[in-house]
Design an enzyme around this catalytic site. Structure first.
Site, PDB file in Angstrom:
ATOM      1  N   GLU A 277       0.726  -1.367  -0.145  1.00 11.50           N
ATOM      2  CA  GLU A 277      -0.082  -0.345  -0.333  1.00 11.50           C
ATOM      3  C   GLU A 277       0.897   1.356   0.321  1.00 11.50           C
ATOM      4  O   GLU A 277       2.107   1.393   0.388  1.00 11.50           O
ATOM      5  CB  GLU A 277      -1.445   0.078   1.201  1.00 11.50           C
ATOM      6  CG  GLU A 277      -1.231  -0.966   1.214  1.00 11.50           C
ATOM      7  CD  GLU A 277      -2.839  -1.577   2.824  1.00 11.50           C
ATOM      8  OE1 GLU A 277      -2.633  -0.302   3.514  1.00 11.50           O
ATOM      9  OE2 GLU A 277      -4.176  -2.228   2.598  1.00 11.50           O
ATOM     10  N   GLU A 290       2.445   0.439   3.742  1.00 12.01           N
ATOM     11  CA  GLU A 290       2.316  -0.856   4.482  1.00 12.01           C
ATOM     12  C   GLU A 290       2.323  -2.568   3.583  1.00 12.01           C
ATOM     13  O   GLU A 290       1.910  -1.607   2.304  1.00 12.01           O
ATOM     14  CB  GLU A 290       2.033  -1.082   6.319  1.00 12.01           C
ATOM     15  CG  GLU A 290       0.045  -0.822   5.528  1.00 12.01           C
ATOM     16  CD  GLU A 290      -0.626  -0.818   6.330  1.00 12.01           C
ATOM     17  OE1 GLU A 290      -0.363  -1.111   7.715  1.00 12.01           O
ATOM     18  OE2 GLU A 290      -1.846  -0.549   6.425  1.00 12.01           O
ATOM     19  N   ARG A 294      -1.833 -10.709   3.565  1.00 13.92           N
ATOM     20  CA  ARG A 294      -3.419 -11.614   3.387  1.00 13.92           C
ATOM     21  C   ARG A 294      -4.265 -11.910   1.470  1.00 13.92           C
ATOM     22  O   ARG A 294      -3.356 -10.069   1.008  1.00 13.92           O
ATOM     23  CB  ARG A 294      -4.220 -11.245   5.264  1.00 13.92           C
ATOM     24  CG  ARG A 294      -4.099  -9.982   4.649  1.00 13.92           C
ATOM     25  CD  ARG A 294      -5.041 -10.201   5.789  1.00 13.92           C
ATOM     26  NE  ARG A 294      -4.803  -8.447   6.413  1.00 13.92           N
ATOM     27  CZ  ARG A 294      -6.231  -7.722   5.802  1.00 13.92           C
ATOM     28  NH1 ARG A 294      -6.469  -7.972   4.723  1.00 13.92           N
ATOM     29  NH2 ARG A 294      -6.294  -6.555   5.946  1.00 13.92           N
TER      30      ARG A 294
END
Length: 489
Positions: A277, A290, A294
């Site tokens: 991100e 970050e 997942r």
């Protein structure tokens, strides 16, 4: 399971729409699924659709690592899919799976721990040559230390939980007066949410966009990015609407973001599905925020524009198979939008509104996709997240995707609980959204416009009633008039 043999049975350690999404992928791949559930979910749709089920007991047992691992061994599952939320980014859970001889469908616990700690992740990104937001070099222990760093860095700035995510443990300090209160508040929430009170400081980028890169990485060193998603539309740091691709990002910058995300994944030896991100400023400068280790809630918009089934690919990677495509095979086609439909009352400051769904008629038609695990008669528990559906639209271009989403929202019938459907209808017809001029401050910035209210009309002959909503956004009340159908007509 590293030799490339496909699983025969996978246990799903999650609930709701993501559990159902994984069950569907397993069925298409010829894999049996074991659905873990708690007493609150015994009548859920995933339990009805899975090959078999396993009762964990009380509602909080979704977090019981020992029980989940035992369930997998008892049912003969070879792998565990954690979905997102709950234990999906918990290195201890991944380690427990491996120690029990099970495959954790995700990255290694070591990589998960490294990238899950925001301070270490930022340091790792810097080593990989990824641009980062200016900030403290590590965790900040005291208010005095924070004040000294802030004096050098300047205001405004963010205090962020080192082990955090999803906007938890994050506070904005506009000046030195704000800093002490914001620091203590962030530490307290970080301890409460993550069991770790450590925080760090980061320069606050004014009017940024939130853009993320979807990655897939196999066990053979192959890493591919599936374009980008724009997740700028947020309320209290929580995403409520996402789209792919980013409507303002140049092809050149998008490629650069993808390249550095791939470089970071290779630097840490990443395996599986992950998302890097970034914050994007008005000059198309981007900064690492970050990495989510997942699958993301918003993965469907990427699937819609690339044609890649991310969940299936995730399972294939965990089974030891190579990626079924290369970077040059990925082509972005059209545009897609996802609206998160929550059981919340917009008129009551988005207060969760659990209850029993009386009518549920999802929209359909070309380019419309609904991810949900609810049905007529289903009772939404008040114990978990309030999201009850994800509505996704695809169009040949963004304009068509927006128009299709507006039609789909109008067609979506959910009776018995209040939802955020009218809130999304309001957003989609706002001129700034339609022109793509949206930042993470969109809702706060447009309080005046939002307070005027909007009229949503479909001009369909069967529209017979008008619903009036009084909604509150950032303490501003506005009236929204929605033309709608009587349920059951």
């Amino acid at each position: 399971m590293g030799g490339g043999f496909m699983f025969k049975k996978i246990l799903i350690a999650n609930r709701g729409e993501i559990a159902l999404r994984i069950i569907h992928a397993c069925k298409e791949m010829g894999i049996d699924s074991v659905m873990t559930y708690t007493d609150a979910d015994k009548e859920s749709l995933p339990c009805r659709k899975a090959s078999e089920t396993y009762n964990l007991g009380a509602p909080r047992e979704y977090l019981n690592i020992e029980k989940i691992v035992f369930a997998a061994k008892k049912t003969g599952a070879e792998a565990i899919h954690p979905g997102y939320g709950f234990l999906a980014e918990n290195p201890a859970f991944a380690r427990a799976c491996l120690d029990a001889g099970l495959v954790f469908i995700g990255p290694s616990p070591e990589v998960m721990k490294l990238m899950g700690d925001k301070v270490q992740a930022k340091e790792t990104a810097q080593k990989a040559g990824v641009p980062v937001v200016p900030g403290s070099s590590g965790a900040v222990a005291t208010i005095a230390e924070a004040e000294a760093i802030a004096a050098q860095m300047g205001y405004p700035l963010l205090i962020k939980a080192s082990a955090g995510g999803g906007g938890r443990g994050m506070r904005l300090a506009q000046n030195v007066t704000d800093l002490s209160r914001a620091f203590m508040s962030a530490c307290t929430e970080a301890q409460s949410c993550f069991g770790d009170s450590s925080v760090y400081l980061e320069k606050y980028i004014t009017e940024p966009r939130h853009v993320e890169i979807q990655l897939l990485a196999d066990n053979f060193g192959n890493v591919v990015f599936l374009g980008e998603r724009d997740c700028s539309l947020q309320r209290r740091h929580q995403k409520i609407l996402e789209e792919a691709p980013c409507p303002v990002l140049s092809v050149t910058t998008a490629q650069k973001m993808g390249d550095v995300a791939v470089r970071l994944a290779k630097q840490v030896g990443y395996r599986g599905v992950g998302t890097v991100e970034f914050l994007l400023d008005a000059d198309e400068k981007f900064y690492f925020m970050e990495m989510n280790t997942r699958i993301q809630v918003e993965h469907p918009v990427t699937e819609m524009v690339t044609g890649v089934d991310i969940v299936k690919e995730q399972i294939r990677i965990a089974a030891g198979l190579p990626l079924s495509f290369q970077q040059h095979d990925i082509k972005i086609r059209g545009a897609a939008i996802e609206c998160r439909i929550n059981a919340e009352d917009p008129a009551q400051n988005f207060l969760p509104n659990p209850g029993t769904i009386r009518q549920y008629v999802p929209p359909a038609g070309f380019g419309v996709r609904v991810e949900s695990a609810v049905f007529p008669g289903y009772t939404i528990p008040n114990l978990y997240d309030s999201m009850i559906a994800k509505l996704i639209s695809w169009g040949r271009d963004r304009q068509e995707a927006v128009a299709r989403m507006q039609r789909a929202l109008n067609d979506f019938v959910i009776e018995g609980v209040k939802t955020t459907i009218p809130f999304h209808q309001m957003i989609l017809q706002h001129q700034d959204f339609q022109s793509g001029r949206v930042t993470t401050n969109f809702l706060a910035k447009n309080q005046t416009d939002l307070s005027k209210g909007f009229s949503v009309s479909t001009n369909l002959p069967h529209q017979k009633i008008v619903r009036k909503y009084h909604l509150t956004v950032n303490d501003v009340v506005y009236e929204l008039t929605i033309a709608g159908r009587i349920a059951g007509e």
